[in-house]
Scaffold this active site. Structure first.
Site, PDB file in Angstrom:
ATOM      1  N   ARG A   1       0.850  -1.192   0.000  1.00 12.38           N
ATOM      2  CA  ARG A   1       0.000   0.000   0.000  1.00 12.38           C
ATOM      3  C   ARG A   1       0.886   1.242   0.000  1.00 12.38           C
ATOM      4  O   ARG A   1       1.956   1.254   0.625  1.00 12.38           O
ATOM      5  CB  ARG A   1      -0.859  -0.032   1.267  1.00 12.38           C
ATOM      6  CG  ARG A   1      -1.874   1.081   1.410  1.00 12.38           C
ATOM      7  CD  ARG A   1      -2.996   0.968   0.444  1.00 12.38           C
ATOM      8  NE  ARG A   1      -4.169   1.750   0.846  1.00 12.38           N
ATOM      9  CZ  ARG A   1      -5.148   2.056   0.012  1.00 12.38           C
ATOM     10  NH1 ARG A   1      -5.105   1.682  -1.255  1.00 12.38           N
ATOM     11  NH2 ARG A   1      -6.195   2.734   0.430  1.00 12.38           N
TER      12      ARG A   1
ATOM     13  N   THR B   1      -8.303   0.478 -10.055  1.00 11.17           N
ATOM     14  CA  THR B   1      -7.938  -0.790  -9.432  1.00 11.17           C
ATOM     15  C   THR B   1      -8.111  -1.977 -10.368  1.00 11.17           C
ATOM     16  O   THR B   1      -8.896  -1.914 -11.304  1.00 11.17           O
ATOM     17  CB  THR B   1      -8.837  -0.950  -8.178  1.00 11.17           C
ATOM     18  OG1 THR B   1      -8.699   0.229  -7.446  1.00 11.17           O
ATOM     19  CG2 THR B   1      -8.543  -2.150  -7.356  1.00 11.17           C
TER      20      THR B   1
ATOM     21  N   ASN C   1      -6.057   4.036  -7.544  1.00 15.17           N
ATOM     22  CA  ASN C   1      -7.282   4.635  -7.012  1.00 15.17           C
ATOM     23  C   ASN C   1      -8.226   5.056  -8.134  1.00 15.17           C
ATOM     24  O   ASN C   1      -8.724   4.202  -8.846  1.00 15.17           O
ATOM     25  CB  ASN C   1      -6.995   5.751  -6.019  1.00 15.17           C
ATOM     26  CG  ASN C   1      -8.226   6.020  -5.145  1.00 15.17           C
ATOM     27  OD1 ASN C   1      -9.063   5.141  -4.988  1.00 15.17           O
ATOM     28  ND2 ASN C   1      -8.351   7.208  -4.588  1.00 15.17           N
TER      29      ASN C   1
ATOM     30  N   SER D   1      -7.918   0.852   3.173  1.00 14.96           N
ATOM     31  CA  SER D   1      -8.333   0.347   1.864  1.00 14.96           C
ATOM     32  C   SER D   1      -9.532  -0.576   2.004  1.00 14.96           C
ATOM     33  O   SER D   1      -9.861  -1.024   3.109  1.00 14.96           O
ATOM     34  CB  SER D   1      -7.159  -0.427   1.260  1.00 14.96           C
ATOM     35  OG  SER D   1      -7.528  -1.049   0.046  1.00 14.96           O
TER      36      SER D   1
ATOM     37  N   GLY E   1     -13.667   0.099  -5.433  1.00 15.16           N
ATOM     38  CA  GLY E   1     -13.706   1.041  -4.311  1.00 15.16           C
ATOM     39  C   GLY E   1     -14.376   0.413  -3.102  1.00 15.16           C
ATOM     40  O   GLY E   1     -14.141  -0.753  -2.768  1.00 15.16           O
TER      41      GLY E   1
HETATM   42  O1  DON Z   1      -7.963   0.914  -1.718  1.00 15.12           O
HETATM   43  C1  DON Z   1      -9.145   1.102  -1.977  1.00 15.12           C
HETATM   44  O2  DON Z   1     -10.047   0.646  -1.325  1.00 15.12           O
HETATM   45  C2  DON Z   1      -9.503   1.918  -3.214  1.00 15.12           C
HETATM   46  N1  DON Z   1      -8.498   2.900  -3.468  1.00 15.12           N
HETATM   47  C3  DON Z   1      -9.725   1.011  -4.384  1.00 15.12           C
HETATM   48  C4  DON Z   1     -10.141   1.771  -5.600  1.00 15.12           C
HETATM   49  C5  DON Z   1     -10.910   0.983  -6.578  1.00 15.12           C
HETATM   50  O3  DON Z   1     -11.182  -0.179  -6.401  1.00 15.12           O
HETATM   51  C6  DON Z   1     -11.375   1.693  -7.785  1.00 15.12           C
HETATM   52  N2  DON Z   1     -11.984   0.783  -8.700  1.00 15.12           N
HETATM   53  N3  DON Z   1     -12.829   0.727  -9.409  1.00 15.12           N
END
Ligand code: DON
Length: 560
Positions: free
Chosen positions: A96, A370, A390, A441, A462
């Protein structure tokens, strides 16, 4: 005669052994499910040249950094969950991003304590110190069989020669056209003459190829120390960013024990903090354990799942953050007893308003774009990895002539009290920004193992990652027959405590379902588009076969 018999027997045994050992790698997909065919191909190439699942993971991650620059990359970070077949060792490699030393709460608050700052979303101030370059080196050196340079070779080739943009690339570039235009490096590389790229546009990244070549020749160390690192820090700094050389020098990959739990006899191995995934999953699954999920109708099952999510995400918001910086009551949050206590307030017929949960008092010991790929190799080594910059194309900032597109993961911190982030998540002090800290996260690479087989899964999305993985686990465990395609394609619903509503995928649920949920007091909102891009691999213990499933949602369009 004797000789013939022996040789026939020998041949038979050889054929059987070869079939059992080679079948997965020889299968078309090689036991790899990733978000892009070229990345899967890179992993297959490495398996075929003698690498194991960990070498393949390095190859797939690096190739995804090239062909899905809007999703993950060496300017970002992520998590790799590993299972080594020879001794059953399992580890969570935490790559991370970290906050630079000059990142303070005051900086991000700026002049307003009520608005979410753009500084955490766009341009160099949005970027945490990347973890992926360190992780690629770490995994190759500790777990792989091949040199890093071999596993990086397919990615370097793709960056140098280019690859044709697909529908997902095209829509991500359209979505972020204005941002990418702000930075010369990003505009030249990712746009077509300053405009969003259409499918078929060839994306060439020679500078990135050079940086990947440096990693291949000199290892991850070269990214964080010496001339390259000084130049990187300087470029970010002179564009107004917060990085110093020492931030790069101080970056470390951290190996953590994965979070493990048993749900109805299935062993779940998943993400510990600084991902909230494992703890939210643990609470949700332990709540659902005492419900006869398989025997309920669709809306009743969804009602319990939503109430379980609501409680798990509530704790995400109030307790969770980087465990190296804040005391999180992990043992308690991961315990059956605690989940059962929280589950006791679920009314089978009525939604619990999130506002009601917020009234609960905290007890003294209670202190939070992601890509995902899954691999199982012929020996049973496994990798589940979720990696990210992100938002789509991260911060939109390419650092000088390094070809490195920086993430915007500073936005995953709880920067402004009560003000939701990009994923509408609210955070508490536990996830406040601090120098060197990792933002909380939701990424949740996961293994599920029971008598029937081993299911490796994960997804981008996300805040919705955790509910998607939860629904994937429930589908696998609660259905009499595993069906990988069904688990991955099933329509999704989501609740994250706040906002207090169930979000559903458009076209996914019949009117009666929606009406039944509303009758229980839930607000239901149809999302603007479907979400997620789950990539799963299943090893069937009975047949010895490996199956892969790519989320049908990943075939086109934007999924953010
Ligand atoms: O670490 C996290 O939870 C987010 N930054 C993940 C971002 C993400 O999955 C975007 N995707 N569609």
């Amino acid at each position: 005669m004797k000789t013939t018999r022996i040789s026939i027997r020998f041949l038979l045994i050889f054929a059987l052994v070869a079939a059992s050992v080679l079948r997965p790698a020889a299968a078309e997909e090689c036991g790899i499910a990733s978000a892009h065919a070229l990345a899967t191909k890179a992993g297959c190439e490495i398996l075929k040249s003698g690498g194991n699942a960990f070498d393949a993971a390095v190859a797939v991650a690096a190739a995804l950094a090239v062909v899905e620059p809007f999703a993950s990359g060496i300017g970002g970070g992520g998590f790799f969950l590993l299972h080594r077949a020879s001794d059953g060792f399992e580890v969570f490699v935490d790559a991370r991003e970290t906050a630079p030393a000059r990142a303070t709460r005051e900086f991000f608050l700026g002049e307003s304590a009520t608005a979410r700052p753009k500084a955490s979303l766009e341009g160099p101030t949005a970027a945490g110190i990347p973890g992926e370059p360190a992780a690629l080196d770490w995994i190759a050196a500790r777990y792989g069989k091949l040199p890093l340079a071999r596993s990086l070779a397919p990615a370097i080739r793709l960056a140098e020669r280019g690859f044709p943009a697909d529908a997902r690339y095209a829509s991500a570039s359209a979505m972020r056209e204005a941002l990418l235009k702000n930075n010369a490096g990003a505009a030249t590389t990712f746009l077509d003459s300053g405009k969003a790229a259409a499918p078929g546009f060839v994306v060439i990244q020679r500078q990135l190829a050079r940086t990947l070549g440096m990693l291949a020749d000199q290892g991850g160390y070269a990214f964080y120390h010496g001339d390259f690192a000084s130049q990187l820090a300087q470029t970010v700094k002179s564009a107004g960013g917060l990085w110093e050389l020492s931030d790069l020098e101080n970056y470390r990959v951290i190996e953590r024990p994965p979070l493990k739990l048993i749900y109805r006899g299935a062993k779940i191995t998943t993400a510990p903090l600084p991902s909230a995934g494992g703890l939210v999953l643990a609470q949700s699954l332990f709540i659902l354990e005492s419900v006869n999920m398989a025997g309920l109708s669709g809306p009743d099952r969804a009602h319990y799942a939503v109430e379980a999510m609501r409680r798990g995400y509530h704790d995400r918001a109030r307790y969770m953050g980087d465990p190296d910086f804040v005391a999180v009551p992990v043992a308690k949050l991961a315990s059956r007893e605690y989940a059962q206590r929280r589950g006791a307030s679920i009314d089978p017929a009525r939604a619990t308003p999130s506002g009601e949960l917020a009234q609960e008092t905290q007890t003294a010991d209670e202190g939070g774009d992601t890509t995902h790929f899954s691999i199982i190799d012929a020996h049973g080594n496994r990798v589940a990895a979720t990696l990210s910059v992100n938002g789509p194309f991260g911060s939109g900032f390419v650092a000088g002539d390094t070809g490195v597109l920086l993430n915007n993961h500073m936005d995953d911190f709880g920067l402004v009290a009560g003000v939701p982030n990009l994923y509408k998540l609210v955070g508490s002090g536990a996830n406040a920004v601090e120098p060197g800290k990792r933002p909380l996260s939701s990424m949740s690479p996961t293994f599920v193992e029971d008598d029937r087989g081993v299911f490796v899964l994960g997804t981008p999305g996300g805040s919705r990652i955790i509910s998607m993985v939860l629904e994937g686990i429930l589908d696998y465990v609660d259905q009499p027959q595993p069906d990988l395609a069904r688990s991955v394609a099933a329509p999704r619903f989501h609740h994250q405590y706040l906002p207090d509503r169930i979000e559903i995928e458009p076209g996914g649920f019949p009117e009666q379902w929606v009406a039944a949920m509303k009758a229980k007091g839930h607000a239901v909102e149809v999302g603007r588009r479907k979400w997620g891009n789950m990539q799963a691999v299943f090893f069937d213990k009975k047949t010895g076969r490996i199956e892969v499933a790519n989320d049908p949602r990943g075939q086109g369009g934007v999924l953010f």
